[in-house]
Design a protein around this motif. Structure first.
Motif, PDB file in Angstrom:
ATOM      1  N   GLU A 153       0.837  -1.196   0.000  1.00 43.30           N
ATOM      2  CA  GLU A 153       0.000   0.000   0.000  1.00 43.30           C
ATOM      3  C   GLU A 153       0.873   1.248   0.000  1.00 43.30           C
ATOM      4  OE1 GLU A 153      -3.958   1.072   2.522  1.00 43.30           O
ATOM      5  OE2 GLU A 153      -2.172   0.608   3.698  1.00 43.30           O
ATOM      6  N   TYR A 181       2.253   8.466  -6.071  1.00 38.21           N
ATOM      7  CA  TYR A 181       1.559   7.231  -6.440  1.00 38.21           C
ATOM      8  C   TYR A 181       1.870   6.855  -7.889  1.00 38.21           C
ATOM      9  CZ  TYR A 181      -1.823   3.539  -6.854  1.00 38.21           C
ATOM     10  OH  TYR A 181      -2.382   2.299  -7.057  1.00 38.21           O
ATOM     11  N   SER A 185       3.818   3.367  -8.222  1.00 35.74           N
ATOM     12  CA  SER A 185       3.018   2.248  -8.737  1.00 35.74           C
ATOM     13  C   SER A 185       3.561   1.744 -10.066  1.00 35.74           C
ATOM     14  CB  SER A 185       1.549   2.657  -8.877  1.00 35.74           C
ATOM     15  OG  SER A 185       1.374   3.671  -9.858  1.00 35.74           O
ATOM     16  N   GLY A 199      -1.680  -0.774  -4.310  1.00 35.19           N
ATOM     17  CA  GLY A 199      -2.870   0.044  -4.125  1.00 35.19           C
ATOM     18  C   GLY A 199      -2.671   1.126  -3.099  1.00 35.19           C
ATOM     19  N   TYR A 201      -5.403   4.546  -1.386  1.00 33.61           N
ATOM     20  CA  TYR A 201      -4.373   5.318  -0.740  1.00 33.61           C
ATOM     21  C   TYR A 201      -4.649   5.440   0.756  1.00 33.61           C
ATOM     22  CZ  TYR A 201      -8.112   8.652  -1.738  1.00 33.61           C
ATOM     23  OH  TYR A 201      -9.347   9.256  -1.866  1.00 33.61           O
ATOM     24  N   ILE A 244      -9.166   8.665  -8.555  1.00 34.54           N
ATOM     25  CA  ILE A 244      -9.615   7.559  -9.415  1.00 34.54           C
ATOM     26  C   ILE A 244      -9.695   8.002 -10.876  1.00 34.54           C
ATOM     27  CG2 ILE A 244     -10.758   6.307  -7.571  1.00 34.54           C
ATOM     28  CD1 ILE A 244     -13.441   7.346  -8.550  1.00 34.54           C
ATOM     29  N   VAL A 247      -6.073   7.648 -12.056  1.00 32.04           N
ATOM     30  CA  VAL A 247      -5.707   6.243 -12.190  1.00 32.04           C
ATOM     31  C   VAL A 247      -6.297   5.658 -13.468  1.00 32.04           C
ATOM     32  CG1 VAL A 247      -6.172   3.960 -11.227  1.00 32.04           C
ATOM     33  CG2 VAL A 247      -5.315   5.770  -9.753  1.00 32.04           C
ATOM     34  N   PHE A 254      -3.426  -0.339 -10.069  1.00 29.79           N
ATOM     35  CA  PHE A 254      -4.382  -0.041  -8.999  1.00 29.79           C
ATOM     36  C   PHE A 254      -5.186  -1.308  -8.725  1.00 29.79           C
ATOM     37  CE2 PHE A 254      -8.406   2.404  -7.717  1.00 29.79           C
ATOM     38  CZ  PHE A 254      -7.940   2.675  -6.439  1.00 29.79           C
ATOM     39  N   ASP A 255      -4.604  -2.179  -7.913  1.00 26.86           N
ATOM     40  CA  ASP A 255      -5.225  -3.473  -7.641  1.00 26.86           C
ATOM     41  C   ASP A 255      -6.224  -3.413  -6.495  1.00 26.86           C
ATOM     42  OD1 ASP A 255      -3.639  -4.850  -9.587  1.00 26.86           O
ATOM     43  OD2 ASP A 255      -1.948  -4.667  -8.207  1.00 26.86           O
ATOM     44  N   PHE A 257      -8.294  -0.534  -3.618  1.00 23.04           N
ATOM     45  CA  PHE A 257      -8.536   0.771  -3.009  1.00 23.04           C
ATOM     46  C   PHE A 257      -8.809   0.551  -1.535  1.00 23.04           C
ATOM     47  CE2 PHE A 257     -11.610   3.948  -1.478  1.00 23.04           C
ATOM     48  CZ  PHE A 257     -10.792   5.066  -1.553  1.00 23.04           C
ATOM     49  N   VAL A 287     -11.657  -3.460  -9.094  1.00 25.13           N
ATOM     50  CA  VAL A 287     -10.628  -3.167  -8.089  1.00 25.13           C
ATOM     51  C   VAL A 287     -11.097  -3.670  -6.730  1.00 25.13           C
ATOM     52  CG1 VAL A 287      -9.484  -1.277  -6.852  1.00 25.13           C
ATOM     53  CG2 VAL A 287      -9.694  -1.198  -9.341  1.00 25.13           C
TER      54      VAL A 287
END
Length: 444
Positions: A153, A181, A185, A199, A201, A244, A247, A254-255, A257, A287
């Motif tokens: 995370e 991020y 990521s 993921g 945040y 989002i 993303v 982004f696996d 949230f 997600v």
């Protein structure tokens, strides 16, 4: 009288890992109480704020494992994994998988002075440091391990306040977090592909929805300026929508949230529905969703009470039937924090809330959710089975209720509250009473 019915023919899926915890029951640097995690079948421990009160500069946080940011991030000698190794090793040995928060511990005195909650001065280097932390724990780098830790995370609660200097987790703008991020990521996906899940945040939550839907707090749209809390809750959602959108438009890794809530079970269902709806509308419906900080009763005077236990168990049961993937209660530390709801800080022994988690762990071990009907105001229930056994867990936040179990099968009912930990109940003609703020586990 309320009727309790189950239907083994109606299979609803798998019991999900709702009973994860935040930081584990560490005492200073001792992990001797980790056996409680195994005994309750706790599946995950999210490593955030670890050692906040004792040894807070030893564990997990990037500045703790990489102490000199000017050092060579490719050199194993630049890293100090000593104490984090101990925690993770003992978690794994007790059947509890870490969720590793890449970032820092909250700074509750940030208004006096902030130390570690500023953005990294070189975000690309910070991402490479995170890469090597993962390599240490999953790929044996730097005398490391092959734990195959799944969830990584990126930071925690970066949107805590619209004024950066008032935010105890991210003393910077949302755009700077988005950049962190974005860089991190993409780098971690390039390094590890789909072998890990990336993921964040760790959102503060969606409290504005509670004010709108159930009138919790002052109403929006009235004359006069918004309160500081209202400004914050508006910012929480603004940050979420912009994040989002970024993303999705940039196709960033982004696996999952993650978000947080310190509300009651029915209020959490409102937050969850908001989260599900907006991820779906953004094209991110696949997600995973993690509620990885939650506690309905984070008050010192309520620790160890029947109410705290019943509310926590009710939340485990309520979220099973949403799109929630997993949850982590905040938290399982043994200490003086009002949030430490599972263990007595003086005796180091479990509060009754722990036994509620243990009861859910029994459902989790059975594996398969089946239909369970037990209707009543603020009455929550869930049933599970395997090839040999069936069990039911009930939590009552409403008034005392008489329950008639519609079965001819033999069963045992066990009571959990502040005076009882799995105390066997007398049942007559398959009926029993569940009082307000009690939990009952039924074994067949």
């Amino acid at each position: 009288m309320t009727e309790l019915r189950i239907n083994r023919e109606k299979v609803l899926g798998k019991i999900k890992p709702m009973h994860g915890v935040g930081q584990p029951p560490i005492i200073g640097v001792s992990t001797e109480k980790f056996h409680f995690l195994k005994e309750a079948n706790i599946p995950y421990s999210r490593l955030h704020d670890v050692g906040d009160w004792f040894g807070g500069n030893l564990f997990v946080d990037i500045p703790n494992v990489f102490r000199d940011f000017e050092a060579d991030e490719n050199d194993p000698a630049s890293y100090d994994f000593t104490f984090t190794d101990i925690i993770i090793k003992d978690l794994i040995e007790n059947g509890c998988e870490p969720i590793y928060r890449l970032g820092v511990t909250i700074e509750n005195f940030h208004m006096i002075k902030s130390y570690r909650i500023y953005p990294p001065k070189d975000m690309a280097k910070w991402a490479r440091i995170c890469e090597h932390v993962i390599r240490h724990y999953n790929y044996g780098w730097a005398d490391g391990f092959n734990y195959n830790i799944k969830y990584w995370e990126i930071w925690n609660e970066p949107e805590g306040h619209p004024v950066p200097q008032k935010n105890g987790m991210w003393n910077a703008t949302k755009e700077e977090y988005f950049e962190l991020y974005r860089i991190t990521s993409k780098h971690l996906r390039k390094c590890f592909g789909n072998e890990i899940k990336i993921g964040g945040y760790a959102s503060c939550g969606f409290y504005k929805e509670l004010e709108i839907q159930i009138g919790l707090g002052a109403a929006f749209g009235t004359d006069g300026p918004l309160t500081d809390w209202q400004q914050r809750t508006l910012y929480f959602e603004q940050f979420f929508f912009e994040f989002i959108k970024m993303v999705k438009e940039e196709n960033l890794p982004f696996d999952f949230f993650s978000y947080h809530s310190y509300s009651q079970p029915d209020q959490n269902k409102i937050m969850q529905a908001f989260c599900e709806k907006n991820l779906e509308e953004a094209g991110l419906g696949d997600v995973e969703i993690h509620l990885n900080e939650w506690n309905p009763n984070p008050y010192r005077e309520e620790r160890g009470t029947s109410r705290a236990c019943a509310a926590a168990v009710a939340n485990l049961l309520a979220m099973q039937n949403t799109k929630m993937t997993l949850m982590c209660y905040y938290d399982a530390r043994i200490g003086i924090s009002a949030y430490s709801g599972l263990f007595n800080p003086l005796t180091f022994e479990p509060f009754c809330t722990y036994y509620g988690f243990k009861a859910f762990g029994k459902l989790y071990s059975l594996g398969t959710q089946i239909e369970c009907v037990c209707e009543g105001n603020e009455l929550y229930s869930l049933a599970a089975m395997n090839e040999e056994n069936t069990a039911i867990l009930i939590s009552n936040l409403g008034e005392d209720t008489d329950i008639k179990f519609d079965t001819n099968e033999k069963f045992k009912a066990y009571l959990i509250d502040e005076k009882n930990t799995f105390s066997l109940l007398d049942t007559f003609d398959n009926s029993f009473k569940i009082k307000k703020n009690q939990v009952i586990y039924i074994e067949m």
